[in-house]
Motif scaffolding. Structure first.
Motif, PDB file in Angstrom:
ATOM      1  N   ASN A 120       1.388  14.578   6.232  1.00 12.89           N
ATOM      2  CA  ASN A 120       2.522  13.661   6.136  1.00 12.89           C
ATOM      3  C   ASN A 120       3.577  13.995   7.189  1.00 12.89           C
ATOM      4  N   GLN A 121       3.737  15.280   7.494  1.00 14.78           N
ATOM      5  CA  GLN A 121       4.686  15.670   8.532  1.00 14.78           C
ATOM      6  C   GLN A 121       4.262  15.116   9.890  1.00 14.78           C
ATOM      7  N   GLY A 122       2.971  15.192  10.172  1.00 16.02           N
ATOM      8  CA  GLY A 122       2.483  14.630  11.424  1.00 16.02           C
ATOM      9  C   GLY A 122       2.634  13.124  11.459  1.00 16.02           C
ATOM     10  N   ARG A 123       2.413  12.503  10.339  1.00 21.85           N
ATOM     11  CA  ARG A 123       2.547  11.038  10.291  1.00 21.85           C
ATOM     12  C   ARG A 123       4.002  10.610  10.479  1.00 21.85           C
ATOM     13  N   HIS A 124       4.945  11.441  10.014  1.00 17.08           N
ATOM     14  CA  HIS A 124       6.358  11.129  10.256  1.00 17.08           C
ATOM     15  C   HIS A 124       6.651  11.037  11.738  1.00 17.08           C
ATOM     16  N   ALA A 125       6.079  11.935  12.492  1.00 19.00           N
ATOM     17  CA  ALA A 125       6.335  11.962  13.937  1.00 19.00           C
ATOM     18  C   ALA A 125       5.760  10.730  14.635  1.00 19.00           C
ATOM     19  N   ASP A 126       4.817  10.057  13.977  1.00 17.79           N
ATOM     20  CA  ASP A 126       4.127   8.912  14.597  1.00 17.79           C
ATOM     21  C   ASP A 126       4.270   7.658  13.733  1.00 17.79           C
ATOM     22  N   ARG A 127       5.352   7.576  12.947  1.00 15.12           N
ATOM     23  CA  ARG A 127       5.424   6.556  11.907  1.00 15.12           C
ATOM     24  C   ARG A 127       5.401   5.135  12.463  1.00 15.12           C
ATOM     25  N   GLU A 128       6.113   4.866  13.562  1.00 15.27           N
ATOM     26  CA  GLU A 128       6.156   3.496  14.081  1.00 15.27           C
ATOM     27  C   GLU A 128       4.775   3.056  14.553  1.00 15.27           C
TER      28      GLU A 128
ATOM     29  N   VAL B 175       0.860  -1.185   0.000  1.00 16.00           N
ATOM     30  CA  VAL B 175       0.000   0.000   0.000  1.00 16.00           C
ATOM     31  C   VAL B 175       0.895   1.233   0.000  1.00 16.00           C
ATOM     32  N   ALA B 176       0.550   2.214  -0.840  1.00 16.77           N
ATOM     33  CA  ALA B 176       1.358   3.427  -0.944  1.00 16.77           C
ATOM     34  C   ALA B 176       0.464   4.648  -0.768  1.00 16.77           C
ATOM     35  N   ILE B 177       0.632   5.350   0.344  1.00 17.55           N
ATOM     36  CA  ILE B 177      -0.100   6.590   0.603  1.00 17.55           C
ATOM     37  C   ILE B 177       0.835   7.743   0.248  1.00 17.55           C
ATOM     38  N   GLY B 178       0.596   8.390  -0.882  1.00 17.59           N
ATOM     39  CA  GLY B 178       1.511   9.392  -1.392  1.00 17.59           C
ATOM     40  C   GLY B 178       1.076  10.824  -1.193  1.00 17.59           C
ATOM     41  N   SER B 179      -0.043  11.035  -0.487  1.00 17.70           N
ATOM     42  CA  SER B 179      -0.508  12.409  -0.262  1.00 17.70           C
ATOM     43  C   SER B 179      -1.474  12.424   0.907  1.00 17.70           C
TER      44      SER B 179
ATOM     45  N   ILE C 154      -6.699   4.157  -3.949  1.00 16.21           N
ATOM     46  CA  ILE C 154      -5.462   4.134  -3.166  1.00 16.21           C
ATOM     47  C   ILE C 154      -4.497   3.174  -3.837  1.00 16.21           C
ATOM     48  N   PRO C 155      -3.289   3.599  -4.173  1.00 18.00           N
ATOM     49  CA  PRO C 155      -2.329   2.711  -4.835  1.00 18.00           C
ATOM     50  C   PRO C 155      -2.036   1.473  -3.994  1.00 18.00           C
ATOM     51  N   ASN C 156      -2.158   0.313  -4.620  1.00 17.28           N
ATOM     52  CA  ASN C 156      -1.889  -0.940  -3.922  1.00 17.28           C
ATOM     53  C   ASN C 156      -1.548  -2.004  -4.933  1.00 17.28           C
ATOM     54  N   ALA C 157      -0.926  -3.078  -4.466  1.00 18.41           N
ATOM     55  CA  ALA C 157      -0.590  -4.183  -5.364  1.00 18.41           C
ATOM     56  C   ALA C 157      -0.314  -5.429  -4.548  1.00 18.41           C
ATOM     57  N   PRO C 158      -0.658  -6.592  -5.094  1.00 20.45           N
ATOM     58  CA  PRO C 158      -0.224  -7.828  -4.462  1.00 20.45           C
ATOM     59  C   PRO C 158       1.281  -8.001  -4.654  1.00 20.45           C
ATOM     60  N   ILE C 159       1.898  -8.853  -3.852  1.00 18.85           N
ATOM     61  CA  ILE C 159       3.320  -9.166  -4.012  1.00 18.85           C
ATOM     62  C   ILE C 159       3.394 -10.390  -4.920  1.00 18.85           C
TER      63      ILE C 159
END
Length: 399
Positions: free
Chosen positions: A279-287, A251-255, A314-319
């Motif tokens: 995204n800045q706020g999410r960086h602070a809480d990334r783990e 899953v890729a959240i790009g914005s 939402i961008p996504n793909a199987p492996i």
């Protein structure tokens, strides 16, 4: 229009991949391999790598990069071999000469730009080496270059060891640079009438791809921004490979817009906590976000999650594994192919881009030196002269 003629003293992967792209264009590619080094495993070492699929000098690892080519063997350690090569360049009206041997060997093998351009001034000459002609004795091996260029430092789990990429990306990058450089040089030659020299440094080509990491050093970046981070993205949160009830999904959240779409999905409402809107706020809480995402995705199947993500754009793909990649409808009809000597079809990777009017079936790679006598005859070296060369150890007698 007459097909372009490429003479390529090639081995391994980087240059054979470049000249394969010329084969895709319909050009004539004649690979030159060494002769006179002894009877054991002559020519390109890659001929003998992988399972036996046809015969001993055309094993599985050698096939895909070398379809559609011709093969000659010449002893370029001898001055007479240099004369033969120059005659090929002149008589076949070669457009391009390529090599991926050590730069320190160019002159002694008679393949240097100065010698060959003296025979044909409008020749395009291209060489691949580890670090360019300023470092003439450094061998160019993809894994070593992945280490040298920082790729292994950037690949792998955060607390794990440096890791190689799953494909030889620096070999392939260098090959693409030869392909692009030759096409540009031919366009310039059409205007000026002049040939040119192209030197591809595998290290420099690889470093040109460090566009998301190397410039950060001068911005006073956090060390985590220029080292391993597993499957996470260093900047866009959350982006990762997440476990599902039956496998994984990427899953890729790009914005921030995509984040809102994610958290508006009922399954992911619990992930949308206060402070994570940007995204800045999410960086602070990334783990914590990564843990929250895993807690949700692990409860549902890959298919259920993919359906949700598609609806929310939402961008996504199987492996996918390689068998699944080959079967994808977007690729299955674009695979190239060759046929083993017994007629069985071998499906191979697609061309990089569609080429209108170009077929996707290519002749099986040639035996070592298979076309030596035929190609030299086209350059004016008839049977009697060829036999004299063979007796002198310049070309194989049996070709």
């Amino acid at each position: 229009m007459k097909p372009r003629v490429v003479l390529s003293m090639e081995q391994a992967l980087s240059l054979p991949y470049a000249t394969l792209r010329f084969v895709h264009l319909g050009w004539r590619v004649i690979r030159i391999e060494s002769f006179g080094a002894g009877p054991d495993l002559p020519g390109d070492p890659n001929r003998y790598i992988g399972s036996v699929v046809a015969d001993d000098d055309r094993r599985s690892y050698f096939v895909a990069p070398n379809v559609g080519k011709e093969a000659v063997a010449i002893n370029l350690k001898e001055p007479k071999g240099h004369e033969v090569l120059r005659q090929l360049v002149r008589s076949l009206d070669a457009d391009v000469f390529c090599s991926n041997t050590l730069p320190s060997r160019y002159a002694q093998l008679g393949i240097d730009y100065e010698s060959l351009s003296a025979v044909k001034p409008d020749l395009i000459w291209a060489g691949i080496s580890a670090m360019g002609p300023d470092y003439p004795d450094v061998p160019g091996y993809d894994p070593a270059l992945q280490a040298m260029a920082g790729y292994m430092e950037l690949t792998g789990e955060t607390n794990g060891p440096p890791t190689l990429a799953g494909v030889p990306i620096i070999d392939l990058k260098a090959g693409d640079e030869v392909y692009a450089g030759v096409c540009l040089a031919l366009a310039e030659r059409a205007e000026t009438g002049r040939g040119s020299r192209i030197d591809v440094s595998m290290l420099q080509a690889a470093a040109s791809w460090l566009i998301t990491t190397l410039p950060l050093v001068d911005f006073g970046c956090d060390p985590i921004e220029i080292t391993r981070c597993g499957n996470e993205h260093r900047k866009f949160i959350p982006t990762n490979a997440y476990p599902t009830a039956d496998g994984y999904i990427f899953v890729a959240i790009g914005s921030d817009v995509q984040w809102r779409r994610l958290t508006e999905l009922p399954r992911f409402a619990s992930v949308g906590k206060a402070g994570r809107e940007t995204n800045q706020g999410r960086h602070a809480d990334r783990e914590a976000i990564q843990a929250d995402m895993r807690a949700v995705t692990s409860r549902f199947s890959t298919g259920e999650l993919a359906a949700d993500f598609r609806k929310a754009t939402i961008p996504n793909a199987p492996i996918n594994d390689i068998n699944q990649v080959r079967a994808m409808p977007a690729l299955a009809a674009k695979l190239t192919a060759t046929r083993l000597p017994d007629g069985r079809q071998v499906r191979m990777q697609p061309m990089a881009v569609d080429l209108p009017g170009k077929g996707g079936d290519f002749a099986f790679p040639p035996h070592y030196g298979e076309h030596t006598r035929t190609v030299l005859a086209q350059a004016g070296i008839r049977d009697g002269d060829y036999d004299d060369l063979a007796r002198s150890g310049i070309v194989p007698a049996s070709a």
